[in-house]
Write an enzyme that holds these catalytic residues in place. Structure first.
Site, PDB file in Angstrom:
ATOM      1  N   ARG A 120      28.781 -76.086  -2.172  1.00 39.66           N
ATOM      2  CA  ARG A 120      28.528 -76.428  -3.581  1.00 39.66           C
ATOM      3  C   ARG A 120      27.117 -76.989  -3.769  1.00 39.66           C
ATOM      4  O   ARG A 120      26.566 -76.964  -4.866  1.00 39.66           O
ATOM      5  CB  ARG A 120      29.581 -77.435  -4.047  1.00 39.66           C
ATOM      6  N   HIS A 167      16.976 -79.301  -8.484  1.00 38.42           N
ATOM      7  CA  HIS A 167      17.419 -80.610  -8.965  1.00 38.42           C
ATOM      8  C   HIS A 167      16.848 -81.795  -8.188  1.00 38.42           C
ATOM      9  O   HIS A 167      16.866 -82.912  -8.696  1.00 38.42           O
ATOM     10  CB  HIS A 167      18.949 -80.681  -8.971  1.00 38.42           C
ATOM     11  N   GLU A 204      32.414 -80.807  -2.973  1.00 39.01           N
ATOM     12  CA  GLU A 204      31.015 -80.818  -2.549  1.00 39.01           C
ATOM     13  C   GLU A 204      30.834 -81.290  -1.105  1.00 39.01           C
ATOM     14  O   GLU A 204      30.088 -82.225  -0.818  1.00 39.01           O
ATOM     15  CB  GLU A 204      30.168 -81.677  -3.512  1.00 39.01           C
ATOM     16  N   HIS A 242      17.048 -82.588 -19.510  1.00 37.30           N
ATOM     17  CA  HIS A 242      17.475 -82.226 -18.153  1.00 37.30           C
ATOM     18  C   HIS A 242      16.954 -80.846 -17.743  1.00 37.30           C
ATOM     19  O   HIS A 242      16.285 -80.698 -16.720  1.00 37.30           O
ATOM     20  CB  HIS A 242      19.003 -82.278 -18.088  1.00 37.30           C
ATOM     21  N   LYS A 282      29.296 -70.284 -11.468  1.00 39.23           N
ATOM     22  CA  LYS A 282      29.533 -71.709 -11.205  1.00 39.23           C
ATOM     23  C   LYS A 282      30.954 -71.898 -10.669  1.00 39.23           C
ATOM     24  O   LYS A 282      31.192 -72.614  -9.700  1.00 39.23           O
ATOM     25  CB  LYS A 282      29.317 -72.566 -12.465  1.00 39.23           C
ATOM     26  N   LYS A 314      33.840 -82.232 -12.422  1.00 39.29           N
ATOM     27  CA  LYS A 314      33.157 -83.524 -12.254  1.00 39.29           C
ATOM     28  C   LYS A 314      33.099 -84.228 -13.600  1.00 39.29           C
ATOM     29  O   LYS A 314      32.663 -83.647 -14.589  1.00 39.29           O
ATOM     30  CB  LYS A 314      31.719 -83.310 -11.771  1.00 39.29           C
ATOM     31  N   HIS A 330      15.423 -83.882 -10.929  1.00 37.92           N
ATOM     32  CA  HIS A 330      16.005 -85.186 -11.265  1.00 37.92           C
ATOM     33  C   HIS A 330      14.966 -86.289 -11.219  1.00 37.92           C
ATOM     34  O   HIS A 330      14.970 -87.205 -12.046  1.00 37.92           O
ATOM     35  CB  HIS A 330      17.134 -85.545 -10.286  1.00 37.92           C
ATOM     36  N   ASN A 381      22.380 -77.495  -6.367  1.00 36.83           N
ATOM     37  CA  ASN A 381      21.312 -78.489  -6.535  1.00 36.83           C
ATOM     38  C   ASN A 381      19.924 -77.885  -6.546  1.00 36.83           C
ATOM     39  O   ASN A 381      18.925 -78.615  -6.635  1.00 36.83           O
ATOM     40  CB  ASN A 381      21.376 -79.540  -5.410  1.00 36.83           C
ATOM     41  N   ARG A 409      46.501 -93.964 -16.235  1.00 32.92           N
ATOM     42  CA  ARG A 409      46.452 -93.189 -14.982  1.00 32.92           C
ATOM     43  C   ARG A 409      46.282 -91.690 -15.204  1.00 32.92           C
ATOM     44  O   ARG A 409      46.605 -90.877 -14.345  1.00 32.92           O
ATOM     45  CB  ARG A 409      47.714 -93.408 -14.130  1.00 32.92           C
ATOM     46  N   GLU A 465      19.751 -73.773 -16.462  1.00 30.84           N
ATOM     47  CA  GLU A 465      20.856 -73.743 -15.481  1.00 30.84           C
ATOM     48  C   GLU A 465      21.315 -72.304 -15.222  1.00 30.84           C
ATOM     49  O   GLU A 465      21.746 -71.960 -14.123  1.00 30.84           O
ATOM     50  CB  GLU A 465      22.046 -74.584 -15.955  1.00 30.84           C
TER      51      GLU A 465
HETATM   52  N1  LIG Z   1      29.924 -82.651 -14.901  1.00 24.01           N
HETATM   53  C1  LIG Z   1      29.007 -81.818 -14.476  1.00 24.01           C
HETATM   54  O1  LIG Z   1      29.219 -81.030 -13.550  1.00 24.01           O
HETATM   55  C2  LIG Z   1      27.681 -81.816 -15.170  1.00 24.01           C
HETATM   56  C3  LIG Z   1      26.764 -80.797 -14.913  1.00 24.01           C
HETATM   57  C4  LIG Z   1      25.571 -80.783 -15.616  1.00 24.01           C
HETATM   58  C5  LIG Z   1      25.294 -81.791 -16.536  1.00 24.01           C
HETATM   59  N2  LIG Z   1      26.199 -82.784 -16.755  1.00 24.01           N
HETATM   60  C6  LIG Z   1      25.944 -83.843 -17.743  1.00 24.01           C
HETATM   61  O2  LIG Z   1      25.782 -83.238 -19.028  1.00 24.01           O
HETATM   62  C7  LIG Z   1      24.982 -84.092 -19.838  1.00 24.01           C
HETATM   63  C8  LIG Z   1      23.976 -83.250 -20.575  1.00 24.01           C
HETATM   64  O3  LIG Z   1      24.638 -82.301 -21.357  1.00 24.01           O
HETATM   65  P1  LIG Z   1      23.995 -81.715 -22.702  1.00 24.01           P
HETATM   66  O4  LIG Z   1      22.643 -81.210 -22.408  1.00 24.01           O
HETATM   67  O5  LIG Z   1      24.996 -80.850 -23.309  1.00 24.01           O
HETATM   68  O6  LIG Z   1      23.745 -83.056 -23.545  1.00 24.01           O
HETATM   69  P2  LIG Z   1      24.434 -83.638 -24.853  1.00 24.01           P
HETATM   70  O7  LIG Z   1      25.888 -83.694 -24.735  1.00 24.01           O
HETATM   71  O8  LIG Z   1      23.704 -84.906 -25.111  1.00 24.01           O
HETATM   72  O9  LIG Z   1      24.071 -82.555 -25.963  1.00 24.01           O
HETATM   73  C9  LIG Z   1      22.736 -82.346 -26.346  1.00 24.01           C
HETATM   74  C10 LIG Z   1      22.506 -82.650 -27.832  1.00 24.01           C
HETATM   75  O10 LIG Z   1      23.010 -81.565 -28.584  1.00 24.01           O
HETATM   76  C11 LIG Z   1      23.943 -82.033 -29.551  1.00 24.01           C
HETATM   77  N3  LIG Z   1      24.890 -80.933 -29.716  1.00 24.01           N
HETATM   78  C12 LIG Z   1      25.775 -80.447 -28.802  1.00 24.01           C
HETATM   79  N4  LIG Z   1      26.357 -79.341 -29.269  1.00 24.01           N
HETATM   80  C13 LIG Z   1      25.841 -79.107 -30.498  1.00 24.01           C
HETATM   81  C14 LIG Z   1      26.020 -78.076 -31.454  1.00 24.01           C
HETATM   82  N5  LIG Z   1      26.828 -77.033 -31.225  1.00 24.01           N
HETATM   83  N6  LIG Z   1      25.336 -78.160 -32.615  1.00 24.01           N
HETATM   84  C15 LIG Z   1      24.459 -79.191 -32.838  1.00 24.01           C
HETATM   85  N7  LIG Z   1      24.223 -80.167 -31.950  1.00 24.01           N
HETATM   86  C16 LIG Z   1      24.900 -80.119 -30.790  1.00 24.01           C
HETATM   87  C17 LIG Z   1      24.494 -83.311 -28.982  1.00 24.01           C
HETATM   88  O11 LIG Z   1      24.992 -84.153 -29.998  1.00 24.01           O
HETATM   89  C18 LIG Z   1      23.230 -83.888 -28.320  1.00 24.01           C
HETATM   90  O12 LIG Z   1      22.428 -84.512 -29.288  1.00 24.01           O
HETATM   91  C19 LIG Z   1      24.358 -85.115 -18.915  1.00 24.01           C
HETATM   92  O13 LIG Z   1      24.975 -86.356 -19.120  1.00 24.01           O
HETATM   93  C20 LIG Z   1      24.672 -84.594 -17.518  1.00 24.01           C
HETATM   94  O14 LIG Z   1      24.817 -85.618 -16.568  1.00 24.01           O
HETATM   95  C21 LIG Z   1      27.371 -82.802 -16.094  1.00 24.01           C
HETATM   96 ZN   LIG Z   2      21.572 -79.550 -13.883  1.00 22.95          ZN
END
Ligand SMILES: NC(=O)c1ccc[n+]([C@@H]2O[C@H](COP(=O)([O-])OP(=O)(O)OC[C@H]3O[C@@H](n4cnc5c(N)ncnc54)[C@H](O)[C@@H]3O)[C@@H](O)[C@H]2O)c1
Ligand SMILES: [Zn+2]
Length: 364
Positions: free
Chosen positions: A238, A245, A234, A265, A224, A144, A249, A242, A122, A186
């Site tokens: 908020r 996006h 949201e 992304h 942010k 999120k 997306h 988007n 939990r 972003e």
């Molecule tokens: N929760 C939210 O509000 C929110 C907002 C935007 C995106 N997201 C989510 O975030 C994800 C994308 O995030 P991302 O782009 O960080 O992807 P990711 O976590 O896959 O990282 C990108 C790549 O970089 C590598 N990596 C990360 N840090 C590193 C470092 N310092 N050195 C070497 N390699 C490194 C990772 O292993 C991966 O291969 C998606 O799943 C998306 O849905 C969530």
């Molecule tokens: Zn985004």
């Protein structure tokens, strides 16, 4: 900002600690009595295990004995089978309600880890240490968390805030360039929807000098955080986050389902921002000069993607099914000018197609 300065940003129930020495503060925290008898787990993916964990442990020696849980790198990790495996590992390793999870990684690790922490027994406490630019300015901020399900992105999840987020830009040194640029998209978005002054600053930033990015990263986190704090669940405002996006997306999803080159992304969002700026010019008063300024800047950073092979009606279908839209209507967040956005603007398919053609015709 000086490189030894640590900044604190108070947010709903937790804080963001920012700076190249921010982990020293975390080290102090973990040397306190409060954490003495607590089991600590560190969640990493295969890349952050090798590129980030050694640096983190050297900055927080108290965590040397912590159990490390490794998941695969990439979006495929955000699925319920892997969540279930990590729950099992936590149980086997004797995690209890007082245990702590530290998410060390990009947005995949912070989304996934936040979800695991929110559901195990939990809910246990967790911390985020974002290591990708996208996670620093976006994914680790705002509460999120979640995983993908039935082919739908972030379909299962919960709002769950960490105890604290520690942002140390030093981790960016090992991040691959394409991922750095993806996160920068972003930051551009933050400027466009919120601050003309920040936009001017970003025009001058060099992605080749990571030190010069520090202030901008912090500014993005502030933006942010400010938007999210004004609307944590949201319900309205908020939604300005988007921007770029709705089309972005759809392009991202399309690039995964078709045999065109897969888009990261941020790469998809960059295209989405050009297209949605075009729509903003047509529908919400963004001036022709500002449309050109935005397009030129984005094209100067991101190589143009040839959209010829894309089936536009499939893109429209994907936009209609986007969970941001109700009743298959396409609602867009649009700009009235650089630094100001409006949300839920009903937009027709023809206009979206015109905007994709605007992108496709760009010659600089
Ligand atoms: N929760 C939210 O509000 C929110 C907002 C935007 C995106 N997201 C989510 O975030 C994800 C994308 O995030 P991302 O782009 O960080 O992807 P990711 O976590 O896959 O990282 C990108 C790549 O970089 C590598 N990596 C990360 N840090 C590193 C470092 N310092 N050195 C070497 N390699 C490194 C990772 O292993 C991966 O291969 C998606 O799943 C998306 O849905 C969530
Ligand atoms: Zn985004």
């Amino acid at each position: 900002m000086s490189k030894v300065e640590i900044k604190h940003l108070k947010t709903e129930g937790h804080e963001v600690v920012f700076g190249r020495h921010s982990l020293a503060e975390m080290a102090e925290l973990f040397s306190e009595d409060l954490y003495r008898d607590v089991k600590v787990f560190i969640l990493v993916d295969e890349n952050t295990l090798s590129s980030c964990l050694p640096a983190m442990i050297s900055k927080i020696p108290g965590l040397e004995e912590a159990e490390v849980i490794e998941v695969g790198a990439g979006e495929e990790t955000k699925n319920v089978e892997i969540v279930s495996r990590v729950w099992e590992v936590l149980t086997e390793l004797g995690a209890d309600r007082s245990s702590v999870l530290i998410n060390l990684g990009g947005g995949v690790v912070t989304d996934f880890g936040g979800f695991v922490a929110g559901t195990f027994k939990r809910g246990i406490r967790f911390f985020n240490i974002p290591t990708s630019l996208l996670a620093m300015v976006d994914a680790s901020i705002g509460g999120k968390t979640g995983i993908n399900h039935s082919g739908l992105k972030n379909e299962i999840g919960l709002f769950n805030n960490p105890k604290s987020v520690y942002v140390d830009p030093e981790f960016l040194e090992t991040l691959p360039r394409n991922h750095l640029l993806s996160g920068f998209a972003e930051m551009i978005k933050h400027a466009l929807i919120f601050s003309p002054g920040y936009w001017k600053e970003l025009l001058e930033v060099s992605l080749l000098d990571l030190y010069s990015l520090d202030d901008s990263i912090y500014r993005s986190i502030e933006i942010k955080n400010e938007i999210v704090s004004s609307d944590p669940f949201e319900m309205g405002r908020r939604k300005i986050l988007n921007f770029g996006h709705t089309i972005g997306h759809a392009l991202e999803a399309y690039s995964h389902e078709s045999d065109t080159k897969t888009l990261l992304h941020g790469e998809a969002i960059a295209i989405g921002m050009v297209c949605e700026s075009y729509i903003s010019h047509k529908l919400t008063g963004l001036s022709a000069e500002q449309l050109k300024e935005i397009s030129s800047f984005i094209f100067s950073l991101f190589s143009k993607v040839n959209l010829e092979g894309y089936t536009f009606h499939r893109l429209i279908e994907l936009m209609r099914h986007d969970k941001k839209n109700r009743d298959e209507r396409m609602n867009f967040t649009l700009l009235t000018e650089i630094g100001d956005a409006v949300f839920e603007v009903d937009t027709q398919a023809d206009m979206v197609i015109d905007s994709l053609n605007y992108y496709q015709r760009w010659v600089g």
